[in-house]
Scaffold this motif. Sequence first.
Motif, PDB file in Angstrom:
ATOM      1  N   ALA A 141      -2.038  -1.538 -13.133  1.00 37.06           N
ATOM      2  CA  ALA A 141      -1.718  -0.176 -13.561  1.00 37.06           C
ATOM      3  C   ALA A 141      -1.116  -0.108 -14.966  1.00 37.06           C
ATOM      4  O   ALA A 141      -1.373   0.830 -15.712  1.00 37.06           O
ATOM      5  CB  ALA A 141      -0.760   0.463 -12.552  1.00 37.06           C
ATOM      6  N   LEU A 171       1.845   0.683 -16.208  1.00 43.89           N
ATOM      7  CA  LEU A 171       2.599   1.896 -16.525  1.00 43.89           C
ATOM      8  C   LEU A 171       3.852   1.544 -17.312  1.00 43.89           C
ATOM      9  O   LEU A 171       4.345   0.423 -17.254  1.00 43.89           O
ATOM     10  CB  LEU A 171       2.982   2.622 -15.233  1.00 43.89           C
ATOM     11  CG  LEU A 171       1.840   2.976 -14.279  1.00 43.89           C
ATOM     12  CD1 LEU A 171       2.391   3.691 -13.052  1.00 43.89           C
ATOM     13  CD2 LEU A 171       0.771   3.821 -14.964  1.00 43.89           C
ATOM     14  N   VAL A 174       6.180   9.825 -13.826  1.00 42.01           N
ATOM     15  CA  VAL A 174       4.764   9.907 -13.458  1.00 42.01           C
ATOM     16  C   VAL A 174       4.019  10.828 -14.408  1.00 42.01           C
ATOM     17  O   VAL A 174       2.969  10.475 -14.958  1.00 42.01           O
ATOM     18  CB  VAL A 174       4.615  10.393 -11.997  1.00 42.01           C
ATOM     19  CG1 VAL A 174       3.189  10.846 -11.715  1.00 42.01           C
ATOM     20  CG2 VAL A 174       5.031   9.290 -11.032  1.00 42.01           C
ATOM     21  N   ASN A 200       3.680   9.329 -17.910  1.00 46.50           N
ATOM     22  CA  ASN A 200       2.678   8.271 -17.955  1.00 46.50           C
ATOM     23  C   ASN A 200       1.263   8.854 -17.953  1.00 46.50           C
ATOM     24  O   ASN A 200       0.392   8.380 -18.686  1.00 46.50           O
ATOM     25  CB  ASN A 200       2.852   7.311 -16.770  1.00 46.50           C
ATOM     26  CG  ASN A 200       3.770   6.143 -17.088  1.00 46.50           C
ATOM     27  OD1 ASN A 200       3.402   5.224 -17.811  1.00 46.50           O
ATOM     28  ND2 ASN A 200       4.983   6.200 -16.550  1.00 46.50           N
ATOM     29  N   PRO A 247       7.871   4.595 -12.264  1.00 51.09           N
ATOM     30  CA  PRO A 247       7.063   3.528 -11.660  1.00 51.09           C
ATOM     31  C   PRO A 247       7.809   2.586 -10.722  1.00 51.09           C
ATOM     32  O   PRO A 247       7.264   2.243  -9.653  1.00 51.09           O
ATOM     33  CB  PRO A 247       6.483   2.805 -12.879  1.00 51.09           C
ATOM     34  CG  PRO A 247       6.321   3.903 -13.889  1.00 51.09           C
ATOM     35  CD  PRO A 247       7.536   4.777 -13.696  1.00 51.09           C
ATOM     36  N   ARG A 276       1.250   3.583  -7.915  1.00 48.86           N
ATOM     37  CA  ARG A 276       1.140   3.266  -9.342  1.00 48.86           C
ATOM     38  C   ARG A 276      -0.325   3.260  -9.788  1.00 48.86           C
ATOM     39  O   ARG A 276      -0.662   3.719 -10.880  1.00 48.86           O
ATOM     40  CB  ARG A 276       1.814   1.932  -9.653  1.00 48.86           C
ATOM     41  CG  ARG A 276       3.327   1.973  -9.545  1.00 48.86           C
ATOM     42  CD  ARG A 276       3.976   0.755 -10.168  1.00 48.86           C
ATOM     43  NE  ARG A 276       3.723  -0.457  -9.403  1.00 48.86           N
ATOM     44  CZ  ARG A 276       4.504  -0.873  -8.396  1.00 48.86           C
ATOM     45  NH1 ARG A 276       5.576  -0.170  -8.034  1.00 48.86           N
ATOM     46  NH2 ARG A 276       4.229  -2.004  -7.761  1.00 48.86           N
TER      47      ARG A 276
END
Length: 228
Positions: free
Chosen positions: A97, A99, A105, A108, A142, A150
């Motif tokens: 992922a 992140l 969230v 991102n 995350p 994620r």
Amino acid sequence: MNMDVQISLRGLTKVYPQGATQVNAVDCVSLDVCAGDFIVITGRSGIGKTTLLSLIGRLTEPTAGEILIDGVDLKSLDDGALSNFRARKIGFVFQFASLIPTLSVLENIALPSLFAGQAVDEKRTLELARMVGLGDKWSSYPPQLSGGQRRRVAIARALINRPAILLADEPTGDLDVDTEREVLDLFRAFNRQGMTVILVTHNPSLIAYGKRAFRMEQGTLMPDQGLT
């Protein structure tokens, strides 16, 4: 070139040194992908699937061969132009992922818009968070999410700029069966709206979601007869 061809690969090759020898991770692959296609590429780990996606997105420099997207030879673009081209045209879902842990969230998901110099569309960001099942996690970070959550953030991030092309590397690798189906149905829905999807996976059952299927073996690409 056929005007419907969006991605054209010609003799695409990537060679890595391995001690005194060399390994052809991608070996002279030629392929035309039309706009709105959905291609699934299967094969075992370590046979070049991820490398091929990285070459198509020009995240990796080819040893030989040609990559054209919408008629643009990606080798002709300098770093700045290439980054801008990718930000506008291509969405990536990586195997991991990746992140930023200090961003929420929603932050991102919005990152590609910032990289492309675009204003953040908060309504679309929230909509994508809901579409991937994270409507109640938009303010989380995350480290507070499961691996599957994620991964869903990464998928939403790849879709934020409405890319013409989605390159997905094992996008459902750590998802449960129900979430995997939801994600692939989402890809299919965007594909029906005209987005081109190239998905690589070790799971041959996912070829049912594609319009064309290929199998990769020792760096070469061949049609997969499992999809008719």
